[in-house]
Write a protein that holds these residues in place. Structure first.
Motif, PDB file in Angstrom:
ATOM      1  N   THR A 186     -11.481   7.453  -0.921  1.00 45.09           N
ATOM      2  CA  THR A 186     -11.740   6.523   0.187  1.00 45.09           C
ATOM      3  C   THR A 186     -10.618   5.499   0.312  1.00 45.09           C
ATOM      4  O   THR A 186     -10.672   4.606   1.146  1.00 45.09           O
ATOM      5  CB  THR A 186     -13.071   5.775  -0.028  1.00 45.09           C
ATOM      6  OG1 THR A 186     -12.988   5.043  -1.248  1.00 45.09           O
ATOM      7  CG2 THR A 186     -14.238   6.742  -0.081  1.00 45.09           C
ATOM      8  N   GLU A 187      -9.587   5.632  -0.513  1.00 42.62           N
ATOM      9  CA  GLU A 187      -8.533   4.618  -0.582  1.00 42.62           C
ATOM     10  C   GLU A 187      -7.760   4.459   0.719  1.00 42.62           C
ATOM     11  O   GLU A 187      -7.513   3.352   1.177  1.00 42.62           O
ATOM     12  CB  GLU A 187      -7.562   4.967  -1.712  1.00 42.62           C
ATOM     13  CG  GLU A 187      -6.410   3.986  -1.823  1.00 42.62           C
ATOM     14  CD  GLU A 187      -5.397   4.375  -2.885  1.00 42.62           C
ATOM     15  OE1 GLU A 187      -4.346   3.743  -2.923  1.00 42.62           O
ATOM     16  OE2 GLU A 187      -5.650   5.320  -3.653  1.00 42.62           O
ATOM     17  N   HIS A 188      -7.345   5.550   1.315  1.00 42.22           N
ATOM     18  CA  HIS A 188      -6.535   5.471   2.536  1.00 42.22           C
ATOM     19  C   HIS A 188      -7.447   5.508   3.754  1.00 42.22           C
ATOM     20  O   HIS A 188      -8.272   6.392   3.899  1.00 42.22           O
ATOM     21  CB  HIS A 188      -5.522   6.616   2.583  1.00 42.22           C
ATOM     22  CG  HIS A 188      -4.519   6.521   1.483  1.00 42.22           C
ATOM     23  ND1 HIS A 188      -3.453   5.646   1.515  1.00 42.22           N
ATOM     24  CD2 HIS A 188      -4.435   7.148   0.296  1.00 42.22           C
ATOM     25  CE1 HIS A 188      -2.755   5.754   0.413  1.00 42.22           C
ATOM     26  NE2 HIS A 188      -3.334   6.655  -0.356  1.00 42.22           N
ATOM     27  N   ARG A 189      -7.271   4.512   4.617  1.00 43.07           N
ATOM     28  CA  ARG A 189      -8.092   4.378   5.817  1.00 43.07           C
ATOM     29  C   ARG A 189      -7.222   4.000   7.007  1.00 43.07           C
ATOM     30  O   ARG A 189      -6.171   3.405   6.856  1.00 43.07           O
ATOM     31  CB  ARG A 189      -9.154   3.293   5.627  1.00 43.07           C
ATOM     32  CG  ARG A 189     -10.184   3.634   4.562  1.00 43.07           C
ATOM     33  CD  ARG A 189     -11.106   2.443   4.346  1.00 43.07           C
ATOM     34  NE  ARG A 189     -12.156   2.748   3.401  1.00 43.07           N
ATOM     35  CZ  ARG A 189     -13.429   2.981   3.755  1.00 43.07           C
ATOM     36  NH1 ARG A 189     -13.781   2.923   5.015  1.00 43.07           N
ATOM     37  NH2 ARG A 189     -14.327   3.253   2.836  1.00 43.07           N
ATOM     38  N   SER A 242       0.849  -1.190   0.000  1.00 45.76           N
ATOM     39  CA  SER A 242       0.000   0.000   0.000  1.00 45.76           C
ATOM     40  C   SER A 242       0.888   1.244   0.000  1.00 45.76           C
ATOM     41  O   SER A 242       1.905   1.300   0.681  1.00 45.76           O
ATOM     42  CB  SER A 242      -0.906  -0.052   1.227  1.00 45.76           C
ATOM     43  OG  SER A 242      -1.468   1.190   1.499  1.00 45.76           O
ATOM     44  N   SER A 243       0.497   2.224  -0.738  1.00 42.57           N
ATOM     45  CA  SER A 243       1.278   3.462  -0.798  1.00 42.57           C
ATOM     46  C   SER A 243       1.008   4.309   0.438  1.00 42.57           C
ATOM     47  O   SER A 243       0.024   4.120   1.138  1.00 42.57           O
ATOM     48  CB  SER A 243       0.924   4.232  -2.066  1.00 42.57           C
ATOM     49  OG  SER A 243      -0.438   4.597  -2.051  1.00 42.57           O
ATOM     50  N   SER A 244       1.904   5.243   0.697  1.00 39.84           N
ATOM     51  CA  SER A 244       1.712   6.107   1.862  1.00 39.84           C
ATOM     52  C   SER A 244       0.574   7.090   1.588  1.00 39.84           C
ATOM     53  O   SER A 244       0.315   7.452   0.443  1.00 39.84           O
ATOM     54  CB  SER A 244       3.004   6.844   2.188  1.00 39.84           C
ATOM     55  OG  SER A 244       3.369   7.666   1.106  1.00 39.84           O
ATOM     56  N   PRO A 245      -0.117   7.511   2.639  1.00 40.33           N
ATOM     57  CA  PRO A 245      -1.244   8.429   2.463  1.00 40.33           C
ATOM     58  C   PRO A 245      -0.799   9.765   1.855  1.00 40.33           C
ATOM     59  O   PRO A 245       0.308  10.232   2.111  1.00 40.33           O
ATOM     60  CB  PRO A 245      -1.761   8.645   3.884  1.00 40.33           C
ATOM     61  CG  PRO A 245      -1.230   7.518   4.675  1.00 40.33           C
ATOM     62  CD  PRO A 245       0.068   7.125   4.025  1.00 40.33           C
ATOM     63  N   PRO A 246      -1.669  10.393   1.089  1.00 42.26           N
ATOM     64  CA  PRO A 246      -1.341  11.692   0.508  1.00 42.26           C
ATOM     65  C   PRO A 246      -1.315  12.785   1.574  1.00 42.26           C
ATOM     66  O   PRO A 246      -1.848  12.620   2.671  1.00 42.26           O
ATOM     67  CB  PRO A 246      -2.459  11.928  -0.501  1.00 42.26           C
ATOM     68  CG  PRO A 246      -3.604  11.125   0.002  1.00 42.26           C
ATOM     69  CD  PRO A 246      -2.992   9.935   0.693  1.00 42.26           C
ATOM     70  N   LEU A 247      -0.719  13.906   1.222  1.00 43.19           N
ATOM     71  CA  LEU A 247      -0.646  15.050   2.140  1.00 43.19           C
ATOM     72  C   LEU A 247      -2.032  15.450   2.631  1.00 43.19           C
ATOM     73  O   LEU A 247      -2.207  15.769   3.810  1.00 43.19           O
ATOM     74  CB  LEU A 247       0.037  16.239   1.451  1.00 43.19           C
ATOM     75  CG  LEU A 247       0.094  17.536   2.251  1.00 43.19           C
ATOM     76  CD1 LEU A 247       0.820  17.342   3.574  1.00 43.19           C
ATOM     77  CD2 LEU A 247       0.755  18.627   1.429  1.00 43.19           C
ATOM     78  N   LEU A 248      -3.027  15.419   1.773  1.00 40.25           N
ATOM     79  CA  LEU A 248      -4.377  15.810   2.193  1.00 40.25           C
ATOM     80  C   LEU A 248      -4.857  14.965   3.366  1.00 40.25           C
ATOM     81  O   LEU A 248      -5.477  15.475   4.292  1.00 40.25           O
ATOM     82  CB  LEU A 248      -5.356  15.698   1.016  1.00 40.25           C
ATOM     83  CG  LEU A 248      -6.801  16.047   1.357  1.00 40.25           C
ATOM     84  CD1 LEU A 248      -6.925  17.491   1.837  1.00 40.25           C
ATOM     85  CD2 LEU A 248      -7.702  15.797   0.174  1.00 40.25           C
ATOM     86  N   TYR A 249      -4.563  13.676   3.356  1.00 38.01           N
ATOM     87  CA  TYR A 249      -4.981  12.802   4.455  1.00 38.01           C
ATOM     88  C   TYR A 249      -4.354  13.267   5.772  1.00 38.01           C
ATOM     89  O   TYR A 249      -5.018  13.345   6.806  1.00 38.01           O
ATOM     90  CB  TYR A 249      -4.603  11.358   4.142  1.00 38.01           C
ATOM     91  CG  TYR A 249      -5.245  10.361   5.065  1.00 38.01           C
ATOM     92  CD1 TYR A 249      -6.512   9.869   4.799  1.00 38.01           C
ATOM     93  CD2 TYR A 249      -4.596   9.914   6.208  1.00 38.01           C
ATOM     94  CE1 TYR A 249      -7.116   8.947   5.646  1.00 38.01           C
ATOM     95  CE2 TYR A 249      -5.195   9.000   7.053  1.00 38.01           C
ATOM     96  CZ  TYR A 249      -6.453   8.520   6.766  1.00 38.01           C
ATOM     97  OH  TYR A 249      -7.047   7.624   7.618  1.00 38.01           O
TER      98      TYR A 249
END
Length: 85
Positions: A32-35, A1-8
């Motif tokens: 909704t990808e990063h949880r 899994s990739s690291s969460p974006p800055l917005l997250y």
């Protein structure tokens, strides 16, 4: 899994003006990808923090699926927002 974006990360910090700006300038980060391990999305995080309406509106406008994404406990962002009032 990739690291969460800055917005997250901004959503988790309740950085309201930055959230709105980043979502508008990088709409591909609104998803909704990063949880979290409990299933919380960026909108769950925002709703924990008594957000200004603009922060919620921009996220849902760009990714309507956020509003209908429940976490592992079956809670939707609206439930989270209502429970902290």
């Amino acid at each position: 899994s990739s690291s969460p974006p800055l917005l997250y990360a901004l959503c988790k910090r309740w950085a309201w003006p930055a959230i709105t700006f980043r979502a508008e300038s990088h709409p591909h980060e609104v998803s909704t990808e990063h949880r979290e391990s409990n299933g919380d999305t960026m909108l769950h995080w925002v709703c924990f923090g008594n957000p200004p309406v603009e922060a919620v509106t921009v996220l849902v406008r760009i990714c309507p699926q956020l509003a209908s994404s429940s976490n592992n406990n079956g809670l939707y962002p609206l439930h989270v927002a209502a429970s902290y009032r």
